[in-house]
Design an enzyme around this catalytic site. Structure first.
Site, PDB file in Angstrom:
ATOM      1  N   LYS A  42      34.410  14.736  11.338  1.00  0.00           N
ATOM      2  CA  LYS A  42      34.017  13.524  10.671  1.00  0.00           C
ATOM      3  C   LYS A  42      33.609  13.810   9.224  1.00  0.00           C
ATOM      4  CE  LYS A  42      31.621  11.880  14.872  1.00  0.00           C
ATOM      5  NZ  LYS A  42      30.290  11.505  15.373  1.00  0.00           N
ATOM      6  N   GLY A  43      33.097  15.024   9.001  1.00  0.00           N
ATOM      7  CA  GLY A  43      32.428  15.324   7.736  1.00  0.00           C
ATOM      8  C   GLY A  43      33.285  15.152   6.493  1.00  0.00           C
ATOM      9  N   ASP A  99      34.750  18.841   4.211  1.00  0.00           N
ATOM     10  CA  ASP A  99      33.538  18.833   3.409  1.00  0.00           C
ATOM     11  C   ASP A  99      33.057  20.242   3.066  1.00  0.00           C
ATOM     12  OD1 ASP A  99      32.901  19.302   6.055  1.00  0.00           O
ATOM     13  OD2 ASP A  99      31.251  17.870   6.156  1.00  0.00           O
ATOM     14  N   ASP A 102      32.609  27.154   5.947  1.00  0.00           N
ATOM     15  CA  ASP A 102      31.417  27.886   6.358  1.00  0.00           C
ATOM     16  C   ASP A 102      31.866  29.236   6.949  1.00  0.00           C
ATOM     17  OD1 ASP A 102      28.738  28.288   6.933  1.00  0.00           O
ATOM     18  OD2 ASP A 102      28.650  26.908   8.591  1.00  0.00           O
ATOM     19  N   LYS A 131      30.577  27.871   1.324  1.00  0.00           N
ATOM     20  CA  LYS A 131      29.391  28.698   1.594  1.00  0.00           C
ATOM     21  C   LYS A 131      29.900  30.089   1.960  1.00  0.00           C
ATOM     22  CE  LYS A 131      25.679  26.401   3.843  1.00  0.00           C
ATOM     23  NZ  LYS A 131      24.979  26.069   5.107  1.00  0.00           N
ATOM     24  N   PHE A 152      20.620  24.858   4.296  1.00  0.00           N
ATOM     25  CA  PHE A 152      21.060  23.776   5.181  1.00  0.00           C
ATOM     26  C   PHE A 152      21.284  22.509   4.347  1.00  0.00           C
ATOM     27  CE2 PHE A 152      21.751  20.982   8.480  1.00  0.00           C
ATOM     28  CZ  PHE A 152      21.650  21.591   9.717  1.00  0.00           C
ATOM     29  N   ASP A 159      26.315  16.391   7.888  1.00  0.00           N
ATOM     30  CA  ASP A 159      25.271  15.840   8.752  1.00  0.00           C
ATOM     31  C   ASP A 159      24.306  16.893   9.268  1.00  0.00           C
ATOM     32  OD1 ASP A 159      27.233  17.082  10.545  1.00  0.00           O
ATOM     33  OD2 ASP A 159      26.073  16.152  12.154  1.00  0.00           O
ATOM     34  N   ARG A 165      24.929  11.574   6.696  1.00  0.00           N
ATOM     35  CA  ARG A 165      26.281  11.635   6.116  1.00  0.00           C
ATOM     36  C   ARG A 165      26.419  10.644   4.954  1.00  0.00           C
ATOM     37  NH1 ARG A 165      29.573  14.585   9.758  1.00  0.00           N
ATOM     38  NH2 ARG A 165      29.100  14.291  11.960  1.00  0.00           N
TER      39      ARG A 165
HETATM   40  C1  PRP Z   1      31.625  21.176  10.075  1.00  0.00           C
HETATM   41  C2  PRP Z   1      32.356  20.896   8.778  1.00  0.00           C
HETATM   42  C3  PRP Z   1      33.597  21.744   8.879  1.00  0.00           C
HETATM   43  C4  PRP Z   1      33.157  22.912   9.741  1.00  0.00           C
HETATM   44  C5  PRP Z   1      32.992  24.125   8.890  1.00  0.00           C
HETATM   45  O1  PRP Z   1      32.150  20.374  11.055  1.00  0.00           O
HETATM   46  O2  PRP Z   1      32.662  19.527   8.655  1.00  0.00           O
HETATM   47  O3  PRP Z   1      34.666  21.058   9.512  1.00  0.00           O
HETATM   48  O4  PRP Z   1      31.896  22.554  10.327  1.00  0.00           O
HETATM   49  O5  PRP Z   1      32.501  25.189   9.640  1.00  0.00           O
HETATM   50  P1  PRP Z   1      33.289  26.542   9.889  1.00  0.00           P
HETATM   51  O6  PRP Z   1      33.848  27.002   8.577  1.00  0.00           O
HETATM   52  O7  PRP Z   1      32.168  27.432  10.379  1.00  0.00           O
HETATM   53  O8  PRP Z   1      34.325  26.319  10.923  1.00  0.00           O
HETATM   54  P2  PRP Z   1      31.410  20.030  12.427  1.00  0.00           P
HETATM   55  O9  PRP Z   1      32.044  20.815  13.532  1.00  0.00           O
HETATM   56  O10 PRP Z   1      29.928  20.179  12.250  1.00  0.00           O
HETATM   57  O11 PRP Z   1      31.824  18.534  12.683  1.00  0.00           O
HETATM   58  P3  PRP Z   1      31.625  17.224  11.758  1.00  0.00           P
HETATM   59  O12 PRP Z   1      32.625  17.352  10.636  1.00  0.00           O
HETATM   60  O13 PRP Z   1      31.957  16.114  12.679  1.00  0.00           O
HETATM   61  O14 PRP Z   1      30.203  17.202  11.257  1.00  0.00           O
END
Ligand code: PRP
Length: 180
Positions: A42-43, A99, A102, A131, A152, A159, A165
């Site tokens: 969703k992000g 978004d 990570d 990041k 964070f 989120d 968000r």
């Molecule tokens: C978050 C973000 C990325 C992912 C990055 O998504 O939106 O898609 O984590 O992390 P990574 O590089 O460690 O894989 P999340 O799974 O929290 O879902 P969301 O987008 O619905 O918040």
């Protein structure tokens, strides 16, 4: 919501300016190519809504949604696609928009699915935030809005527990809210 934010990391104005720059670069780089933007739910949706309006060349739009099982903070974290793009990506130049980059697991996995299973000609990636300190798999994004420290962050699509968000800026969440 503002009262839950310790400090603003990236102000609304800076985001707007950077998104415009990225959109202009993408428009130049993809001129004459069959561009499909695939956004990650969703992000990625807030960044998506802004970046596509700064892309000035023809493009298609689709969505994917990835889920991780197991502990995503360790190497056992396993990412699967629970929503797969609906359009035919065969031979298309895909720009995957999210978004934040990570650990890198999500982009690595989704990029592989789009090429190996769905036949995209090429997959490049565009993230608002990178990041790098958290990286566990060797992934780099082709277009990056801002490099951020390992704090964070919430807002502009990001989120905590599905909240924040809709903040128009990127903020650092007060630690007592997530360390309870
Ligand atoms: C978050 C973000 C990325 C992912 C990055 O998504 O939106 O898609 O984590 O992390 P990574 O590089 O460690 O894989 P999340 O799974 O929290 O879902 P969301 O987008 O619905 O918040």
């Amino acid at each position: 919501m503002d009262q839950d934010i310790e400090r603003v990391l990236v102000h609304e104005r800076r985001i707007r300016d950077r998104v415009a720059e990225l959109g202009a670069r993408i428009s130049r780089d993809y001129a004459g190519k069959d561009l499909t933007v695939v956004a990650l739910l969703k992000g990625g949706v807030v960044f998506l809504a802004d970046i596509i309006r700064s892309i000035s060349i023809p493009m298609d739009l689709d969505f994917a949604w990835a889920s991780s099982y197991g502990d995503r903070t360790t190497s056992s974290g396993n990412v699967v696609l629970k929503v797969v793009p609906d359009t035919n990506l065969r031979g298309r130049h895909v720009l995957l928009v999210d978004d934040i980059l990570d650990t890198g697991r999500t982009l690595a996995r989704v990029s592989a699915e789009l090429t190996d299973r769905l036949g995209a000609a090429e997959v490049k990636t565009c993230v608002l935030l990178d990041k790098a300190a958290r990286r566990e798999v060797p992934v780099h994004a082709d277009y990056v809005g801002f490099e951020v420290e390992n704090v964070f962050v919430v807002g502009y699509g990001l989120d905590f527990d599905d909240r924040y968000r809709n903040l128009p800026y990127i903020g650092v969440l007060k630690p007592h809210l997530y360390s309870k």
